[in-house]
Enzyme design. Structure first.
Site, short mmCIF file in Angstrom:
data_model
loop_
_atom_site.label_atom_id
_atom_site.label_comp_id
_atom_site.label_asym_id
_atom_site.label_seq_id
_atom_site.Cartn_x
_atom_site.Cartn_y
_atom_site.Cartn_z
N GLY A 13 -4.11 -51.30 -39.13
CA GLY A 13 -3.82 -50.32 -37.98
C GLY A 13 -2.44 -50.27 -37.74
NE ARG A 78 -10.91 -45.28 -45.03
CZ ARG A 78 -11.14 -44.14 -45.23
NH1 ARG A 78 -11.09 -43.64 -46.12
NH2 ARG A 78 -11.23 -43.41 -44.04
CG ASP A 120 -6.82 -60.65 -39.51
OD1 ASP A 120 -6.86 -59.44 -39.60
OD2 ASP A 120 -8.02 -61.07 -39.06
CB THR A 142 -2.56 -56.99 -34.50
OG1 THR A 142 -3.85 -56.74 -33.90
CG2 THR A 142 -2.33 -58.42 -34.32
CG ASP A 144 -6.49 -56.23 -32.03
OD1 ASP A 144 -6.64 -55.08 -31.32
OD2 ASP A 144 -7.06 -56.28 -33.23
CG ASP A 146 -6.49 -60.71 -33.68
OD1 ASP A 146 -5.36 -60.33 -34.21
OD2 ASP A 146 -7.44 -60.17 -34.06
NE ARG A 188 -9.03 -57.65 -35.44
CZ ARG A 188 -8.73 -58.07 -36.54
NH1 ARG A 188 -9.30 -57.84 -37.49
NH2 ARG A 188 -7.79 -58.95 -36.52
O1 F6P Z 1 -6.77 -54.35 -34.94
C1 F6P Z 1 -6.43 -53.17 -34.20
C2 F6P Z 1 -7.35 -52.23 -33.91
O2 F6P Z 1 -6.87 -51.18 -33.31
C3 F6P Z 1 -8.76 -52.91 -32.97
O3 F6P Z 1 -8.47 -53.36 -31.78
C4 F6P Z 1 -9.72 -51.67 -33.29
O4 F6P Z 1 -11.13 -52.43 -33.33
C5 F6P Z 1 -9.62 -51.40 -34.68
O5 F6P Z 1 -7.93 -51.72 -35.03
C6 F6P Z 1 -9.80 -49.86 -34.79
O6 F6P Z 1 -9.57 -49.52 -36.21
P1 F6P Z 1 -9.26 -48.11 -36.90
O7 F6P Z 1 -7.86 -47.89 -37.15
O8 F6P Z 1 -10.26 -48.54 -38.09
O9 F6P Z 1 -10.15 -47.36 -35.87
#
Ligand code: F6P
Length: 366
Positions: A13, A78, A120, A142, A144, A146, A188
């Site tokens: 992301g 992906r 990660d 990130t 997050d 984390d 997350r």
């Molecule tokens: O890891 C970053 C994040 O934004 C999370 O907080 C969230 O759950 C996820 O990615 C959403 O990802 P996507 O881009 O698949 O919607």
């Protein structure tokens, strides 16, 4: 080992600050006399049948991008070379190991090193490629926050600011209508964004994955505010929070997309429960990808630029299989494997949680 040509990519992301890292890597590498290339769309640019290319990045390509959200080389969640989602004729998707092709393409482009900017998942990939002989350096990204070892990841503070701005705005509408507003933020399985934005935005309840909640305790907090003549409440919910003994709420992932599981939907569940149990008019909203967009705040820009410059130093020193980490006051390289060993969760005995409790904020426990 003589370095002449290095590549960078961004994976997973997006997060505010990616472009600032790219700028620092490109300018730092040019300063060393190296050529720099961006692999578009994660590792996709290395595969002939996938979208994207390996593009040369010069000074002009990174001009004026420090403050821009997103990533100029594109990203994907992906694009795991070890489990590449490949659509079959029957509409199903299978995962194929394409790592050898990636390593061969990397050599064919005569690339000497990779700066992999990711969370990660992307850093696990970089770590595995490094084990297979690809000279890689990781940069922790990130919203997050984390990732282990580094005390901060870039993008986090921008996401916190966005969520805080939203909570600030919810206060007046919640108070005017005497409603409970439940706001769901990302993160997350960690509660960093919820804790920091909930504190900064004066939420009355903060629910985080690290502290399983009891909905009765949440309702008690709202009732206690009612008794004190405070007829509105703000509940800040981390998407990955869980009720005691319960599970994370998941979204349905469309079939055949090859997508990973998606967390989300807890805010609406909590809002329904609050409305049923308290009789209060309750609304919920999901901040979603707003938290990933827009210009990085100043600290994220500086951190991203420092990480990018530190990654170039690692390449120059032959310090591969490392991730650059913030270890205040410095940024230093740490082994990727060590950084990936344990995710960084909110310490429930830490001072931020203690400060929130002292302010009377409920975590829906005890
Ligand atoms: O890891 C970053 C994040 O934004 C999370 O907080 C969230 O759950 C996820 O990615 C959403 O990802 P996507 O881009 O698949 O919607």
């Amino acid at each position: 080992m003589t370095i002449r040509r290095i590549a960078l990519n961004t994976g997973g992301g997006d997060a505010p600050g990616l472009n600032a890292v790219i700028r620092a890597v490109v300018l730092g590498a040019l300063h060393e006399g190296w050529e720099v290339f961006g692999i578009e769309n994660g590792y996709g640019g290395l595969l002939p049948d996938e979208a994207g290319e390996v593009v040369a990045l010069g000074r002009a390509d990174v001009r004026g991008i420090t403050h821009r959200g997103g990533t100029i080389v594109g990203t994907t969640n992906r694009g795991n070379p070890f489990a590449w989602p490949t659509p079959g004729r029957d509409g199903t998707t299978t995962e194929i190991d394409r790592s050898e092709e990636i390593l061969e393409a990397f050599s064919a482009h005569e690339l000497d090193a990779l700066v992999a900017i990711g969370g990660d998942g992307s850093l696990q990939i970089a770590c595995e490629l490094a084990r297979r002989g690809l000279p890689a350096v990781g940069v922790p990204k990130t919203i997050d926050n984390d990732l282990g070892v580094t005390s901060l990841t870039f993008g986090f503070l921008t996401a916190v600011q966005t969520a805080t701005d939203a909570i600030d705005k919810l206060h007046s509408t919640a108070e005017s209508h005497q409603r409970v507003m439940v706001v769901e933020v990302m993160g997350r399985h960690s509660g960093w964004i919820a804790l920091f934005s909930g504190l900064a935005g004066s939420a009355h309840v903060i629910l985080i994955p690290e502290i399983p909640f009891d909905i009765e305790r949440v309702c008690e907090k709202i009732a206690e505010r009612e008794r004190r003549g405070r007829h509105f409440s703000i509940v800040c919910v981390a998407e990955g929070a869980t009720p005691i003994g319960g599970d994370v709420v998941m979204k349905t992932v469309p079939r055949g997309t090859g997508d990973q599981v998606r967390i989300g939907g807890l805010g609406a569940v909590v809002a329904r429960e609050i409305a049923d149990r308290t009789g209060k008019e309750t609304r919920s909203l999901v901040l979603g990808h707003l938290q990933r967009g827009g210009a990085p705040v100043a600290y994220d820009r500086v951190l991203a630029l420092r990480f990018g410059a530190a990654a170039v130093r690692c390449v120059a020193n032959g310090d591969f299989g490392k991730m650059v980490a913030l270890d205040p006051p410095d940024v230093r390289p740490v082994p990727l494997a060590e950084a990936l060993k344990t995710p960084k969760f909110v310490p429930i005995e830490g001072d931020a949680v203690a400060a929130a409790r002292a302010l009377g904020i409920s975590f829906g426990d005890g």
